[in-house]
Structure formats: structure tokens, C-alpha cells
Scaffold this motif. Sequence first.
Motif, short mmCIF file in Angstrom:
data_model
loop_
_atom_site.label_atom_id
_atom_site.label_comp_id
_atom_site.label_asym_id
_atom_site.label_seq_id
_atom_site.Cartn_x
_atom_site.Cartn_y
_atom_site.Cartn_z
N SER A 43 0.51 -1.18 0.12
CA SER A 43 0.47 0.13 0.12
C SER A 43 0.91 1.53 0.05
O SER A 43 0.43 2.15 -0.76
N ALA A 48 -0.24 5.18 -0.72
CA ALA A 48 -0.88 5.57 0.84
C ALA A 48 -0.31 6.54 1.38
O ALA A 48 0.84 5.87 1.35
N GLU A 52 -3.62 6.82 5.46
CA GLU A 52 -4.69 5.39 4.88
C GLU A 52 -4.36 4.09 4.72
O GLU A 52 -5.16 3.55 5.28
N ARG A 55 -6.03 3.80 8.31
CA ARG A 55 -7.40 3.84 7.72
C ARG A 55 -7.70 2.98 6.76
O ARG A 55 -9.27 1.63 7.18
N TRP A 56 -7.47 2.41 5.70
CA TRP A 56 -7.97 1.40 5.06
C TRP A 56 -7.14 0.17 4.88
O TRP A 56 -7.87 -0.75 4.25
#
Length: 79
Positions: A43, A48, A52, A55-56
Motif C-alpha cells: 500500500s 498511500a 490511509e 484507515r484502509w
Amino acid sequence: AFLDIDNAFRTLVVVETLQWTPFAFLLFHMAYWAIPLDVREASSLDGASPFEIVRWIDLPLMKPTLVIAFFIRFIDGFR
């Protein structure tokens, strides 16, 4: 003074917080380290930001542990 009837609720909040914080921290810490490092690296290579990633990537993968911890705490709250 903390055992007075006026401070009973505050005393219970402090005691419960001190009792459950280490347990919850240990659960969340182990859930965080159980996430494969490859997922975070992929990621970040995709662009990212650290927020992020948390969060993701991290929070959704930690969701079963979070749900179980909150469920245990919910049950203990009614005890």
C-alpha cells in the motif's frame, strides 16, 4: 475521599479504565503485529499515506479483534 458517595461514579470509571486498558492494549498490539508486512509495503508503494494505511488497511484487518474486545467489554459492563 474517593470512596465517598459523591465520587463513586468517578472511582468506578478510573478503576475500570485501569483494569481494562492493559488488556485492550495487548489485544490491539498483537492484532496490529499479526497483519502481514507485505500488505503495508504494497500500500505504501501504491502511494498511500500513513493515515490511509491505518484507515484502509490496518483497521479493517483488525476489525475482528476490535469487535471481540468491545464485545467482551460490553459483557463485563453488565456484570
